[in-house]
Scaffold this motif. Sequence first.
Motif, PDB file in Angstrom:
ATOM      1  N   ALA A 235       1.296  -1.178   0.528  1.00 35.82           N
ATOM      2  CA  ALA A 235      -0.134   0.084  -0.171  1.00 35.82           C
ATOM      3  C   ALA A 235       0.703   1.597   0.267  1.00 35.82           C
ATOM      4  N   ALA A 236       1.818   0.950   0.606  1.00 36.66           N
ATOM      5  CA  ALA A 236       3.299   2.253   0.625  1.00 36.66           C
ATOM      6  C   ALA A 236       3.235   2.760  -0.408  1.00 36.66           C
ATOM      7  N   LEU A 237       3.612   1.394  -1.563  1.00 38.05           N
ATOM      8  CA  LEU A 237       4.569   2.117  -2.441  1.00 38.05           C
ATOM      9  C   LEU A 237       3.515   2.070  -3.403  1.00 38.05           C
ATOM     10  N   ALA A 238       2.174   1.847  -3.114  1.00 33.60           N
ATOM     11  CA  ALA A 238       1.168   2.707  -4.482  1.00 33.60           C
ATOM     12  C   ALA A 238       1.110   3.485  -4.238  1.00 33.60           C
ATOM     13  N   ALA A 239       0.506   4.330  -2.674  1.00 31.94           N
ATOM     14  CA  ALA A 239       0.948   5.465  -2.670  1.00 31.94           C
ATOM     15  C   ALA A 239       1.441   6.892  -3.093  1.00 31.94           C
ATOM     16  N   ARG A 240       3.511   5.485  -2.743  1.00 31.87           N
ATOM     17  CA  ARG A 240       4.525   6.471  -3.079  1.00 31.87           C
ATOM     18  C   ARG A 240       4.602   6.386  -4.626  1.00 31.87           C
ATOM     19  N   ALA A 241       4.371   6.057  -5.316  1.00 35.75           N
ATOM     20  CA  ALA A 241       3.638   6.671  -7.001  1.00 35.75           C
ATOM     21  C   ALA A 241       2.806   6.682  -7.562  1.00 35.75           C
ATOM     22  N   GLY A 242       1.338   7.536  -6.398  1.00 36.89           N
ATOM     23  CA  GLY A 242       0.594   8.264  -6.293  1.00 36.89           C
ATOM     24  C   GLY A 242      -0.289   7.722  -7.344  1.00 36.89           C
ATOM     25  N   ALA A 243      -0.879   6.912  -6.621  1.00 38.46           N
ATOM     26  CA  ALA A 243      -2.159   6.651  -6.319  1.00 38.46           C
ATOM     27  C   ALA A 243      -2.489   5.758  -4.603  1.00 38.46           C
ATOM     28  N   PRO A 244      -2.810   6.603  -4.485  1.00 36.83           N
ATOM     29  CA  PRO A 244      -3.782   6.436  -3.019  1.00 36.83           C
ATOM     30  C   PRO A 244      -4.605   5.690  -2.976  1.00 36.83           C
ATOM     31  N   GLY A 245      -5.833   5.572  -4.229  1.00 34.20           N
ATOM     32  CA  GLY A 245      -6.578   4.576  -4.216  1.00 34.20           C
ATOM     33  C   GLY A 245      -6.459   3.033  -4.406  1.00 34.20           C
ATOM     34  N   SER A 246      -5.623   3.056  -5.279  1.00 29.71           N
ATOM     35  CA  SER A 246      -4.236   1.368  -4.664  1.00 29.71           C
ATOM     36  C   SER A 246      -4.287   1.158  -3.467  1.00 29.71           C
ATOM     37  N   GLY A 247      -3.599   1.749  -2.346  1.00 26.42           N
ATOM     38  CA  GLY A 247      -2.989   1.672  -1.538  1.00 26.42           C
ATOM     39  C   GLY A 247      -4.392   1.352  -0.766  1.00 26.42           C
ATOM     40  N   LEU A 248      -5.285   2.107  -0.443  1.00 26.18           N
ATOM     41  CA  LEU A 248      -6.387   1.708   0.615  1.00 26.18           C
ATOM     42  C   LEU A 248      -6.966   0.715  -0.295  1.00 26.18           C
ATOM     43  N   ALA A 249      -7.228   0.298  -0.962  1.00 27.58           N
ATOM     44  CA  ALA A 249      -7.975  -1.267  -1.599  1.00 27.58           C
ATOM     45  C   ALA A 249      -6.368  -2.417  -1.127  1.00 27.58           C
ATOM     46  N   VAL A 250      -5.623  -1.525  -0.623  1.00 20.50           N
ATOM     47  CA  VAL A 250      -4.965  -3.375  -0.503  1.00 20.50           C
ATOM     48  C   VAL A 250      -4.784  -3.041   1.341  1.00 20.50           C
ATOM     49  N   MET A 251      -4.879  -2.053   1.005  1.00 21.15           N
ATOM     50  CA  MET A 251      -4.652  -2.777   2.987  1.00 21.15           C
ATOM     51  C   MET A 251      -6.522  -2.738   3.339  1.00 21.15           C
ATOM     52  N   ALA A 252      -7.226  -2.520   2.116  1.00 16.28           N
ATOM     53  CA  ALA A 252      -8.520  -3.195   3.043  1.00 16.28           C
ATOM     54  C   ALA A 252      -8.164  -4.804   3.043  1.00 16.28           C
ATOM     55  N   LEU A 253      -7.342  -5.415   2.931  1.00 13.92           N
ATOM     56  CA  LEU A 253      -7.169  -6.642   2.898  1.00 13.92           C
ATOM     57  C   LEU A 253      -6.719  -6.994   4.998  1.00 13.92           C
ATOM     58  N   VAL A 254      -6.334  -6.090   5.116  1.00 13.06           N
ATOM     59  CA  VAL A 254      -5.713  -6.779   6.680  1.00 13.06           C
ATOM     60  C   VAL A 254      -6.918  -7.310   7.557  1.00 13.06           C
ATOM     61  N   PRO A 255      -7.644  -6.623   7.715  1.00 12.86           N
ATOM     62  CA  PRO A 255      -8.268  -7.383   8.169  1.00 12.86           C
ATOM     63  C   PRO A 255      -9.536  -8.490   7.384  1.00 12.86           C
ATOM     64  N   LEU A 256      -9.702  -8.653   6.740  1.00 16.19           N
ATOM     65  CA  LEU A 256      -9.740 -10.034   6.563  1.00 16.19           C
ATOM     66  C   LEU A 256      -8.216 -11.328   6.351  1.00 16.19           C
ATOM     67  N   ALA A 257      -7.228 -10.429   6.462  1.00 12.75           N
ATOM     68  CA  ALA A 257      -6.141 -11.203   6.731  1.00 12.75           C
ATOM     69  C   ALA A 257      -5.505 -11.452   7.987  1.00 12.75           C
ATOM     70  N   ARG A 258      -6.236 -10.750   8.904  1.00 13.94           N
ATOM     71  CA  ARG A 258      -5.297 -11.256  10.338  1.00 13.94           C
ATOM     72  C   ARG A 258      -6.874 -11.678  10.580  1.00 13.94           C
ATOM     73  N   SER A 259      -8.284 -11.618  10.696  1.00 15.59           N
ATOM     74  CA  SER A 259      -9.033 -12.523  11.105  1.00 15.59           C
ATOM     75  C   SER A 259      -9.079 -14.206  10.361  1.00 15.59           C
ATOM     76  N   LEU A 260      -8.546 -14.466   9.506  1.00 10.94           N
ATOM     77  CA  LEU A 260      -7.811 -16.047   8.925  1.00 10.94           C
ATOM     78  C   LEU A 260      -6.732 -16.188   9.443  1.00 10.94           C
ATOM     79  N   ALA A 261      -5.738 -15.686  10.127  1.00  6.27           N
ATOM     80  CA  ALA A 261      -4.618 -16.539  10.224  1.00  6.27           C
ATOM     81  C   ALA A 261      -5.176 -16.688  11.555  1.00  6.27           C
ATOM     82  N   ARG A 262      -6.003 -16.557  12.379  1.00  5.00           N
ATOM     83  CA  ARG A 262      -6.603 -16.687  13.968  1.00  5.00           C
ATOM     84  C   ARG A 262      -6.656 -18.172  13.210  1.00  5.00           C
ATOM     85  N   LYS A 263      -7.185 -18.292  12.202  1.00  5.14           N
ATOM     86  CA  LYS A 263      -7.892 -19.785  11.935  1.00  5.14           C
ATOM     87  C   LYS A 263      -6.594 -20.434  11.167  1.00  5.14           C
TER      88      LYS A 263
END
Length: 445
Positions: free
Chosen positions: A413-441
Amino acid sequence: MRRLLLSALGALPAGLRAAPAGLNGHAVRGGRPAAAPDDGLSGTGGTAPAPDRHRPSPGRGRGDTVRAWTELFRVSALFSVPGDALAGAAAVGRSPGRGTALAIGASLCLYEAGMALNDWADREEDAVDRPHRPIPSGRISPSAALGAAGALTATGLALAARAGRPALAVATGLAATVWAYDLHLKHTKAGPAAMAAARSLDLLLGATATATATSTAYAGTGPGPRATRPMRLGAVPPTGPDNVARAAATTGSLLAALPAALVLGAHTYGVTAVSRHEAQGGSTAVPLAVLATTTALAAAVLATHQRQRPGEPATPGLAATAPGSSHRPDHPHQPTAPATPDLGAPPPGTYRPSHHPHRPTAPALTPLLLTAFTGAYLRTAGPPLLHAALNPSPPLTQRAVGGGIRAMIPLQAALAARAGAPGSGLAVMALVPLARSLARKVSPT
């Protein structure tokens, strides 16, 4: 009364007098619980994550089969894959499109192929260190795991081929790196470098597929000789200016995305170096070195963005190499006449990397988002590495590896924002809760 109870128990059938199941799902034999397999993660204090403390017994139902395959594929780590392609697309100044979607699909298939092949290659080692894994526990056969690896590799290459020959070439190199790592390089000193190369190639796959698909679409629009039809797979491409333009687009895309690919590769190198000690532990120097590398990468991402001028692409010279773009960094609003016929230029009103009406080159929120994404990267990867350095036990080392895998998401997400695509960065960060939830299982390692 006691004699009556003993005689009643003696009259029961032998099958009803069998030992009951233990609390952990393992049978109790000979009056003592069967020894639970120790994979080096749970230890004697029970400090391993929940997925490793509650190990499923070999099952035969549909649910047990699905559980076994999710463990084999480590599905909780899948969320670290789509960000590679999105960061690659941002690095070349393009909005995600059909080529990006194909690159994500190819990356997911090749990633899961590597997971299945990894467990197949390590089946004998896992029988000693991690007997609860799907193959040594008997829940998945070695032939089924190897077959899945081959089928997923073929599917990933087919999806990459749909994005164009340059994307197929990068995907072929990625697949070869994955197979070489799992079958041989993993247990050599070149293992971390091979895994780092695989992640870097994955980001370059997204950049190449996005740029190639976009340039092909540009060449195929409008009347006249520029109009082309999609080529069949395996057909010999005709020579001509359109092909030259597409080749230039591919080369420019690879060069533009190379800095981001190297950053992601450096992070992957560190995570892989730590993972080599996750079963036995005992290394303090490696987590400390990786912690220092993580801090340096975060500082480099922020410093690179601060050195950019407003309106300038993330990589110097990117606008000059992008097909169809007449943007010059020193004169952002002055188009110049191209030295050669601009055969790959998009028609008026379509997307241009440096002048997208819906994606400003340097929106006001980009520095804030970049700082937030970089901070999330440090917060996810840093503390587990520090804990592993202070106490290099197998459980804490394994958690450091899991934190490093999850930290790839905010880094992308940081690399996408650095390249001038904050929308893509936000889309990538939206995966964090899903990854964290599934990692518990399902453990990502």
